[in-house]
Structure formats: structure tokens, C-alpha cells
Design a protein around this motif. Structure first.
Motif, short mmCIF file in Angstrom:
data_model
loop_
_atom_site.label_atom_id
_atom_site.label_comp_id
_atom_site.label_asym_id
_atom_site.label_seq_id
_atom_site.Cartn_x
_atom_site.Cartn_y
_atom_site.Cartn_z
N THR A 23 12.01 -8.60 -6.31
CA THR A 23 11.55 -7.27 -5.95
C THR A 23 10.12 -7.37 -5.44
OG1 THR A 23 10.59 -6.74 -8.12
CG2 THR A 23 12.96 -6.32 -7.83
N ASP A 38 7.69 -6.31 -6.89
CA ASP A 38 6.82 -6.53 -8.06
C ASP A 38 7.16 -7.81 -8.82
OD1 ASP A 38 5.50 -4.04 -7.62
OD2 ASP A 38 7.21 -3.03 -8.56
N GLN A 39 8.23 -8.49 -8.44
CA GLN A 39 8.66 -9.66 -9.19
C GLN A 39 9.16 -10.75 -8.26
OE1 GLN A 39 11.05 -9.56 -13.00
NE2 GLN A 39 12.68 -10.32 -11.68
#
Length: 375
Positions: free
Chosen positions: A67, A69-70
Motif C-alpha cells: 500500500t 503506507d506499507q
């Protein structure tokens, strides 16, 4: 295969790896691990760290999702996984420092979800061939040629399939005479696409609109592979088709074609890494693509012909261009395409009547039926 009919087939899902597509491989594994029917198969997640260590990984798809964020990564769990090392030996083994070897169990099929070098390029497939271990996907030659955009086009052209104009710049060409290497590109029409020959997921790919940007684009591609391919831009729509090996002597199966449209105003001039995996709002993935029936049929015919010309097995995604006049030009083939539930390959099969979990099961079954020892 086990002679015990009550034992479920054991699938080793292998992901991660040493290539720059490590995180994409983890994301692919997340989708597959969620989809495999645990009532039918035993599953062993095997991660390969960026340093090349094979480890027993946690069966946790959420930790493997890619993602904004990841960025997922295989870390060393301290439990090394040892694959079978001789013909007739089918047991996976776990090794922890200071402890005795522990048998994980018989492995019936490996599901390699590695993208890029050191996995998708025939290297892993060769290792599995040495021990007659069944695996999902293409064999050594098809994997190696499918990974190398140069030899892929050589095979296609040799089979009489349509490919666009291109030139190749080797490491020796570049180090010997940069100016001459760039002059060799002069016969191609701008815009150009400069790509590492043996990388995927649009890593190191640049669109070049003028000669001034060529050298920096080649240097960017060389960060991923010292062999670079420069392709003339083909004016047309980008159309994809998913191919699935037929059962037994059946011909390859093809999905309805799909289309990728990168919308303006999002900072993406083409279908780059961010557009593929991190900025879904910038991309419209349309399936079935709005094409005249004759053109759609030609895309599917050429996709199946590409699959067979390269000697592929299991799965592949064929990317084409369709010009305004309806001509179909093959861009490339991917023998281990992106395989998250939102990736084009499973989405095209979804629209063609085969859901994600069913597709995963079909690939495993094709691998289980594959003869070993003769290829």
C-alpha cells in the motif's frame, strides 16, 4: 504425489526474492495465500529475503500487502527452509541454528510468485527441475526468454508474430562508446521507451520525448539491468490478454482482452510502477476492452500464439498495442504477471468467468498434472 489419498496436497508458496520487485512479489503472495482453499491444500509460506535467505514465513497476508503506507518485505525469521536436494526426495526441511533438522512435510508443488531476476527468469525453475519438483508456471527456457525483452522479441519475430521497432544496448556497447550506442537509436521514432531488458513492474522504465533525455534514461535503466532495450513508441491503445494453459492436449485458453488507460492530471505519463501499484485512482482498467470483434479475436489469437511460440506453461499475460487502423502489435509477455486480486491478469479472468480462487486452484492443478523428468 503421495500414495495416501487422505493427505491433502502440500503447496509451498515462494515469494520475496533478491530482485527490485521484492515488494510486488510479497503483494502477489498476499492475494494467493488468502485465496488458496485450506480445506483442499496444506500451505507452507516460504519467503526469500532480499539477501537470498530462504525462510519459513508467517502465514499472514495482511503483513504482505503493498500500500501507499506499507512496503512489505521478507525478513529473516531464523528458520531456514531447505528444499529437496535430490530426485525422489520430496520433504521440506526446517533448520534453526543449534537445533536438529525438522521435517515440515512432503511438498507436492511449488507456487513460485517471484517477479524479476532470481526467480521469474528460469533460475528457480532450473533448481526445481534438478529434483523433479513440480511447480506452477513456465519452465526454464520460456521463463528466461520471457524475462529478457530482447530475446522475447527475437522468438516472436522468428515465429512470424508482429513486434514493434527496437534496438538493444549491451553493457559493452555502452562502456565502449556511449555516443555510438545512442546514435544506433536514431533510426527509431520518438517518443521512445527505455527499459531494462530483464526487469518488470515498470522498474527503471522511462518515456523519452527527445534526444536530450536519452542518456539519463539509459543510465536509469542500467541501474536495474546492464542490458537495455529501447523501443519506438507505438501509437495505439494498450490492450492485454490473459492466457491459461489448456488441460491435457487442449489449446491455451485466452481471456477477454482488457485495456489500461492512464488518466491525465495524476502525474503519470505512462503505466509506471506508481500507477500500477500505488495510485489506483490514476488508472482505469477496463475489461472487456471495447474493440471490434475481429480485433478482439486477433488479440486473443496472437496471445495464444505468443504463449506457444515461447513454450509457456501455466499462465502468462500478453501485452499488445492496437493501432487506429486495427493492427495488433505484440509488446511483451509476462510469464509471472502481477497476481494480486486487483491485477489485470486475474481481473481479465474474472470477467471471463473464472474467479480468483478458482484461478489459483486451476494453476495448482495444472502443476500437479505436469509430468516430471521429461520436458
Amino acid at each position: 504425489m503421495s500414495s495416501d489419498p487422505s493427505r491433502k496436497p502440500r503447496v509451498a508458496v515462494v515469494f520475496g526474492g533478491r530482485s527490485s520487485e521484492h515488494a510486488v512479489s510479497c503483494a502477489t503472495a498476499a492475494g494467493v495465500l488468502r485465496a488458496i482453499d485450506r480445506d483442499v491444500y496444506d500451505v507452507v509460506p516460504v519467503g526469500i529475503t532480499r539477501e537470498g535467505a530462504w525462510v519459513l514465513a508467517a502465514d499472514d497476508p495482511d503483513r504482505l500487502a503493498l500500500t501507499a503506507d506499507q512496503t512489505p518485505e521478507v525478513t529473516d525469521t531464523g528458520t531456514e527452509v531447505i528444499l529437496p536436494t535430490k530426485v525422489g526426495q520430496t520433504v521440506l526441511t526446517a533448520h534453526r541454528p543449534g537445533e536438529a533438522l525438522e521435517a515440515i512435510g512432503q511438498v507436492d508443488v511449488v507456487f513460485p510468485l517471484l517477479h524479476g531476476p532470481y526467480g521469474e527468469d528460469g533460475t528457480l525453475q532450473g533448481m526445481l527441475e534438478l529434483t523433479d519438483t513440480r511447480y506452477v508456471g513456465s519452465g526454464v527456457l520460456a521463463s528466461a526468454a520471457g524475462m529478457d525483452k530482447h530475446y522475447m522479441k527475437v522468438v516472436f519475430a522468428g515465429a512470424g508474430l508482429p513486434v514493434g521497432p527496437y534496438t538493444v544496448i549491451t553493457d559493452a556497447d555502452w562502456r565502449r562508446d556511449k555516443a555510438a550506442a545512442m546514435d544506433a537509436v536514431g533510426a527509431l521514432t520518438f517518443p521512445l521507451f527505455v527499459k531494462p531488458c530483464r526487469a518488470g513492474s515498470s522498474m527503471g522504465v522511462s518515456k523519452v520525448d527527445s534526444p536530450e533525455g536519452l542518456e539519463s534514461a539509459i543510465e536509469a535503466a542500467r541501474e536495474h539491468d546492464l542490458k537495455v532495450i529501447v523501443e519506438a513508441g507505438v501509437v495505439g491503445r494498450e490492450i492485454e490478454c490473459a492466457v491459461l494453459e489448456g488441460r491435457g492436449l487442449d489449446a491455451p485458453r485466452t481471456s477477454l482482452p482488457g485495456e489500461i488507460v492512464v488518466e491525465g492530471g495524476h502525474g503519470h505519463d505512462f503505466y509506471d510502477f506508481e500507477a500500477k501499484y500505488l495510485d489506483e485512482a490514476s488508472v482505469v482498467l477496463s475489461c472487456p476492452a471495447e474493440l471490434p470483434q475481429g480485433v478482439a479475436d486477433e488479440v486473443r489469437r496472437l496471445a495464444a500464439a505468443s504463449f506457444e511460440a515461447l513454450g509457456c506453461e501455466g499462465l502468462a499475460r500478453v501485452d499488445c498495442f492496437v493501432t487506429e487502423g486495427g493492427q495488433v502489435v505484440i509488446n511483451e509477455i509476462n510469464t509471472m504477471p502481477g497476481f494480486t486480486p486487483s491485477s489485470m491478469y486475474p481481473r481479465m479472468w474474472q470477467e471471463s468467468g473464472m474467479g480468483y480462487a478458482e484461478l489459483v486452484d486451476e494453476l495448482i492443478q495444472l502443476a500437479l498434472e505436469r509430468p516430471v523428468g521429461l520436458r
